[in-house]
Design an enzyme around this catalytic site. Structure first.
Site, PDB file in Angstrom:
ATOM      1  CG  ASP A 192      -2.263   0.721   0.976  1.00 33.76           C
ATOM      2  OD1 ASP A 192      -2.230   1.874   0.501  1.00 33.76           O
ATOM      3  OD2 ASP A 192      -3.322   0.144   1.274  1.00 33.76           O
TER       4      ASP A 192
ATOM      5  N   GLY B 216       4.547   1.285  -1.559  1.00 35.03           N
ATOM      6  CA  GLY B 216       4.680   1.563  -2.991  1.00 35.03           C
ATOM      7  C   GLY B 216       3.346   1.946  -3.587  1.00 35.03           C
TER       8      GLY B 216
ATOM      9  CG  PHE C  56      -1.800   0.039  -7.416  1.00 33.91           C
ATOM     10  CD1 PHE C  56      -2.418   1.087  -8.076  1.00 33.91           C
ATOM     11  CD2 PHE C  56      -2.410  -0.492  -6.275  1.00 33.91           C
ATOM     12  CE1 PHE C  56      -3.617   1.614  -7.624  1.00 33.91           C
ATOM     13  CE2 PHE C  56      -3.609   0.046  -5.810  1.00 33.91           C
ATOM     14  CZ  PHE C  56      -4.219   1.102  -6.483  1.00 33.91           C
TER      15      PHE C  56
ATOM     16  CG  HIS D  13     -15.003  -0.614  -5.846  1.00 37.32           C
ATOM     17  ND1 HIS D  13     -16.130  -0.598  -5.037  1.00 37.32           N
ATOM     18  CD2 HIS D  13     -13.970  -0.250  -5.057  1.00 37.32           C
ATOM     19  CE1 HIS D  13     -15.772  -0.231  -3.828  1.00 37.32           C
ATOM     20  NE2 HIS D  13     -14.480  -0.021  -3.808  1.00 37.32           N
TER      21      HIS D  13
HETATM   22  C1  LIG Z   1     -10.999   0.998  -0.790  1.00 38.89           C
HETATM   23  S1  LIG Z   1      -9.528   0.675   0.063  1.00 38.89           S
HETATM   24  C2  LIG Z   1      -9.567  -1.084   0.184  1.00 38.89           C
HETATM   25  C3  LIG Z   1      -8.862  -1.620   1.390  1.00 38.89           C
HETATM   26  C4  LIG Z   1      -8.876  -3.133   1.606  1.00 38.89           C
HETATM   27  N1  LIG Z   1      -8.246  -3.844   0.520  1.00 38.89           N
HETATM   28  C5  LIG Z   1     -10.269  -3.644   1.844  1.00 38.89           C
HETATM   29  O1  LIG Z   1     -10.856  -4.305   0.993  1.00 38.89           O
HETATM   30  O2  LIG Z   1     -10.808  -3.394   2.935  1.00 38.89           O
HETATM   31  C6  LIG Z   1      -8.326   1.020  -1.161  1.00 38.89           C
HETATM   32  C7  LIG Z   1      -6.878   0.838  -0.725  1.00 38.89           C
HETATM   33  O3  LIG Z   1      -6.028   1.070  -1.845  1.00 38.89           O
HETATM   34  C8  LIG Z   1      -4.915   1.795  -1.413  1.00 38.89           C
HETATM   35  N2  LIG Z   1      -4.312   2.516  -2.545  1.00 38.89           N
HETATM   36  C9  LIG Z   1      -4.790   3.639  -3.147  1.00 38.89           C
HETATM   37  N3  LIG Z   1      -3.959   4.026  -4.130  1.00 38.89           N
HETATM   38  C10 LIG Z   1      -2.929   3.152  -4.140  1.00 38.89           C
HETATM   39  C11 LIG Z   1      -1.752   3.036  -4.925  1.00 38.89           C
HETATM   40  N4  LIG Z   1      -1.496   3.902  -5.905  1.00 38.89           N
HETATM   41  N5  LIG Z   1      -0.897   2.007  -4.669  1.00 38.89           N
HETATM   42  C12 LIG Z   1      -1.162   1.122  -3.678  1.00 38.89           C
HETATM   43  N6  LIG Z   1      -2.289   1.176  -2.894  1.00 38.89           N
HETATM   44  C13 LIG Z   1      -3.152   2.181  -3.119  1.00 38.89           C
HETATM   45  C14 LIG Z   1      -5.487   2.719  -0.367  1.00 38.89           C
HETATM   46  O4  LIG Z   1      -4.480   3.262   0.476  1.00 38.89           O
HETATM   47  C15 LIG Z   1      -6.461   1.799   0.356  1.00 38.89           C
HETATM   48  O5  LIG Z   1      -5.838   1.102   1.391  1.00 38.89           O
END
Ligand SMILES: C[S@@+](CC[C@H](N)C(=O)[O-])C[C@H]1O[C@@H](n2cnc3c(N)ncnc32)[C@H](O)[C@@H]1O
Length: 336
Positions: free
Chosen positions: A199, A225, A227, A245
């Site tokens: 994350d 990092g 993605f 989503h």
């Molecule tokens: C909607 S939350 C989902 C959290 C968890 N996977 C769940 O289902 O409860 C989205 C996650 O994606 C992470 N995120 C957002 N942009 C990101 C990026 N560019 N690289 C890695 N993680 C990212 C956010 O920090 C957050 O923890």
């Protein structure tokens, strides 16, 4: 043909009355208070600092809504509110309701604007392509958001920890791990699994605290990092809960491709959320979640199992299937 009735229309149309009553009860930690011991009206009114005009109707409405019980003039939690809404228990799921109360409830007041403009109505309303930048600018909001994610995901995380054939795999990476509940539940249920939570760097300390609290610091590590900027960490299983989503179609397809690249032959990619039924007519929660993505993100939307299987096939996955988890949630599994 059945006779037309207004009941369902009125119940849904005024559904925000019940919703906001529960959200205010969570905000004031009513269920945490009653988990200590049941209280009578006057004591509870005093503890919560309520006006005498409101208290009785508020508590009795919660009784009628089946969130409280009243016996011999004293209020008690129900077994469910005691287990899931007492803040001191590890089973607390109120994080998502705290966030709904503070953020989503006011933002959804602008749903009509979102429907007409296609633009988000949250912190990133005034521009900025990345909703997480605005959200994470405030550390209190960051923590509340990550805990909220655990609240909404925990039941499905437990199901994934049991339902996948984990004995076939030794490593797993949870992409966009938030507090880390999914990789934590997987590692707790499968002691041979080594896990990574991937994350943004800001998330690290909150993840590490949660993993340590669950006694998994030796086996579950954080990798910071984005993605967008780098490949995903390699593992036998790539997990993404409520990630696809958040983003538009192009980013969704890029993430599916990166998952493919991170896996060995035979590895599994698991995307899960409130996957919409292929006919787009029965998973109301999934469809409303997609409207929530309209309110919260510049391009995000929820999708059907067939949509996701299509993206997986395009990326090269040889086999896909959709498997129900709990409630409105399902996972789409792609095997490389
Ligand atoms: C909607 S939350 C989902 C959290 C968890 N996977 C769940 O289902 O409860 C989205 C996650 O994606 C992470 N995120 C957002 N942009 C990101 C990026 N560019 N690289 C890695 N993680 C990212 C956010 O920090 C957050 O923890």
């Amino acid at each position: 043909m059945s006779e037309p009735k207004p009941d369902h229309i009125l119940q849904v149309g005024l559904g925000f009355w019940a919703s906001k009553t529960l959200l205010s009860a969570v905000e004031m930690e009513l269920f945490t208070e009653l988990a200590r011991h049941p209280e009578d009206l006057e004591t509870l009114q005093g503890r919560l600092g309520l006006h005498p005009r409101s208290a009785r109707d508020f508590f009795d409405a919660l009784v009628a809504l089946k969130f409280l019980e009243r016996r011999d003039g004293r209020y008690f939690n129900t077994p469910s509110t005691d287990f899931f809404l007492d803040k001191r228990k590890p089973s607390y799921v109120g994080g998502i309701l705290e966030m709904a109360n503070q953020r989503l409830y006011p933002f959804w007041g602008h749903l009509t604007t979102a429907l007409r403009t296609g633009l988000p109505q949250n912190e990133s309303k005034d521009g900025g392509p990345n909703p997480f930048v605005a959200l994470y600018a405030d550390p209190a909001r960051l923590e509340q958001f990550l805990q909220a994610m655990t609240g909404i995901s925990h039941g499905s995380n437990l199901a994934i920890a049991r339902q996948l054939p984990w004995s076939k795999y030794t490593t797993a990476v949870d992409v966009g791990t938030a507090q880390g509940d999914l990789i934590t539940q997987v590692a707790l249920a499968n002691p041979h699994i080594q896990g990574i939570g991937f994350d943004l760097a800001e998330v690290g300390p909150i993840f590490e605290e949660y993993v340590e609290h669950n006694g998994l610091s030796g086996r579950v590590k954080f990798q910071a990092g984005s993605f967008f900027d780098q490949p995903l960490p390699k593992a036998d299983v790539v997990l993404m809960g409520h990630i696809l989503h958040d983003w538009n179609l192009e980013v969704k397809q890029m993430l599916v491709r990166k998952a493919y690249e991170a896996l060995p032959q035979g590895g599994a990619f698991v995307a899960y959320e409130s996957i919409i039924d292929d006919d787009r007519s029965s998973n109301a929660f999934g469809l409303l979640m997609s409207l929530n993505m309209l309110v919260e993100t510049p391009g995000g939307f929820d999708y059907t199992g067939a949509d996701c299987a299509g993206w997986m096939k395009e990326a090269g996955f040889r086999e896909t299937r959709v498997q129900h988890l709990i409630g409105p949630d399902s996972m789409v599994i792609g095997i490389k």
